[in-house]
Design an enzyme around this catalytic site. Structure first.
Site, mmCIF file in Angstrom:
data_model
loop_
_atom_site.group_PDB
_atom_site.id
_atom_site.type_symbol
_atom_site.label_atom_id
_atom_site.label_comp_id
_atom_site.label_asym_id
_atom_site.label_seq_id
_atom_site.Cartn_x
_atom_site.Cartn_y
_atom_site.Cartn_z
ATOM 1 C CE LYS A 191 -2.099 -0.828 3.868
ATOM 2 N NZ LYS A 191 -1.539 -2.128 4.282
ATOM 3 N NE ARG A 224 -3.823 -1.133 10.354
ATOM 4 C CZ ARG A 224 -2.876 -0.616 9.580
ATOM 5 N NH1 ARG A 224 -2.994 0.583 9.081
ATOM 6 N NH2 ARG A 224 -1.810 -1.321 9.312
ATOM 7 N NE ARG A 279 7.902 -2.836 6.150
ATOM 8 C CZ ARG A 279 6.586 -2.644 6.138
ATOM 9 N NH1 ARG A 279 6.009 -2.147 5.053
ATOM 10 N NH2 ARG A 279 5.847 -2.949 7.168
ATOM 11 N NE ARG A 327 6.762 -0.319 9.827
ATOM 12 C CZ ARG A 327 5.663 -0.365 9.104
ATOM 13 N NH1 ARG A 327 5.637 0.240 7.926
ATOM 14 N NH2 ARG A 327 4.596 -0.988 9.540
ATOM 15 N NE ARG A 375 2.554 -4.665 11.015
ATOM 16 C CZ ARG A 375 3.690 -4.735 10.307
ATOM 17 N NH1 ARG A 375 4.752 -5.324 10.802
ATOM 18 N NH2 ARG A 375 3.737 -4.186 9.115
HETATM 19 P P1 ADP Z 1 1.309 -1.973 7.776
HETATM 20 O O1 ADP Z 1 0.232 -1.815 6.756
HETATM 21 O O2 ADP Z 1 2.557 -2.574 7.227
HETATM 22 O O3 ADP Z 1 0.859 -2.674 9.035
HETATM 23 P P2 ADP Z 1 1.126 0.866 8.624
HETATM 24 O O4 ADP Z 1 2.240 1.831 8.460
HETATM 25 O O5 ADP Z 1 -0.114 1.109 7.861
HETATM 26 O O6 ADP Z 1 1.784 -0.539 8.255
HETATM 27 O O7 ADP Z 1 0.717 0.752 10.175
HETATM 28 C C1 ADP Z 1 1.673 0.500 11.190
HETATM 29 C C2 ADP Z 1 0.992 0.444 12.557
HETATM 30 O O8 ADP Z 1 0.407 1.733 12.852
HETATM 31 C C3 ADP Z 1 -0.185 -0.522 12.704
HETATM 32 O O9 ADP Z 1 0.230 -1.850 13.002
HETATM 33 C C4 ADP Z 1 -0.958 0.112 13.874
HETATM 34 O O10 ADP Z 1 -0.343 -0.144 15.113
HETATM 35 C C5 ADP Z 1 -0.808 1.594 13.587
HETATM 36 N N1 ADP Z 1 -1.919 2.107 12.737
HETATM 37 C C6 ADP Z 1 -1.821 2.596 11.467
HETATM 38 N N2 ADP Z 1 -3.013 2.949 10.987
HETATM 39 C C7 ADP Z 1 -3.906 2.677 11.979
HETATM 40 C C8 ADP Z 1 -5.309 2.789 12.106
HETATM 41 N N3 ADP Z 1 -6.056 3.238 11.094
HETATM 42 N N4 ADP Z 1 -5.890 2.408 13.273
HETATM 43 C C9 ADP Z 1 -5.178 1.929 14.287
HETATM 44 N N5 ADP Z 1 -3.840 1.780 14.238
HETATM 45 C C10 ADP Z 1 -3.209 2.143 13.096
#
Ligand code: ADP
Length: 186
Positions: free
Chosen positions: A13, A88, A127, A133, A144
């Site tokens: 994404k 999410r 990654r 990260r 996740r």
């Molecule tokens: P990925 O899609 O690889 O999990 P993101 O950068 O989108 O990575 O998200 C990393 C972390 O940030 C998530 O695992 C969560 O802890 C937090 N996060 C991101 N977006 C949200 C959201 N919309 N609601 C709750 N937590 C979020």
């Protein structure tokens, strides 16, 4: 065009959002990036979110919605946007619909990037080495993916019911996937 990008962790994404941003000339709004910036800056919300994110769990809906409302109060979103990492879960999908309804800026398309779980695991492991990260360690990755299946996957049906969903195979070169998305948006 107002786009939501959906897909599991590691589905690409963030990568595709960055490419689409240049192609469509609209801002890329990533809740993950907003949260990581808050953690790095050590803001009160960032301090609350830090451990939750490192464990691979979801930050509270209330905190993330507050951040998103702030971002959507900026005028650059009026020309369209690419939203990545939100919604999410179904509560977030409903909150987003209400927020964008108030702004008169409803979502045009939700793009689901379909990627096999074996590919997701490979990419996330790669990654972890490249970027370090905090949430790319094996335990957090497993959590996740679990959260994605349990809470985020139902959001696909939400957009399907709204007639906004397009599904795109998310394996291949970055450019191939970008062209598939562009074709699906038409
Ligand atoms: P990925 O899609 O690889 O999990 P993101 O950068 O989108 O990575 O998200 C990393 C972390 O940030 C998530 O695992 C969560 O802890 C937090 N996060 C991101 N977006 C949200 C959201 N919309 N609601 C709750 N937590 C979020």
């Amino acid at each position: 065009m107002r786009i939501v990008l959906l897909g599991a962790p590691g589905s690409g994404k963030g990568t595709q959002a960055a490419l689409l941003k240049t192609r469509l000339n609209v801002p890329h709004i990533s809740t993950g990036e907003i949260l990581r910036a808050a953690v790095a800056a050590g803001t009160p919300l960032g301090r609350q979110a830090k451990a939750v994110m490192a464990a691979g769990a979801l930050v509270s809906d209330e905190i993330v919605l507050g951040m998103l409302e702030e971002r959507f109060s900026q005028p650059d979103v009026l020309g369209g946007f690419i939203l990545d990492g939100y919604p999410r879960n179904l509560a977030q999908a409903n909150a987003l619909e209400a927020l964008l309804g108030r702004l008169g800026q409803p979502i045009d398309r939700a793009v689901q990037l379909d990627v096999a779980e074996s590919t997701l695991l490979q990419r996330l492991a790669g990654r972890a080495k490249a970027e370090g990260r905090a949430d790319d360690n094996p335990d957090s990755v497993a959590h996740r993916l679990h959260v994605y299946t349990e809470q985020t996957a139902p959001v696909i049906d939400f957009y399907e019911k709204h007639g906004a969903l397009v599904r795109v195979p998310g394996e291949g070169s970055m450019e191939e996937i970008l062209e598939r998305i562009i074709a699906a948006l038409d």
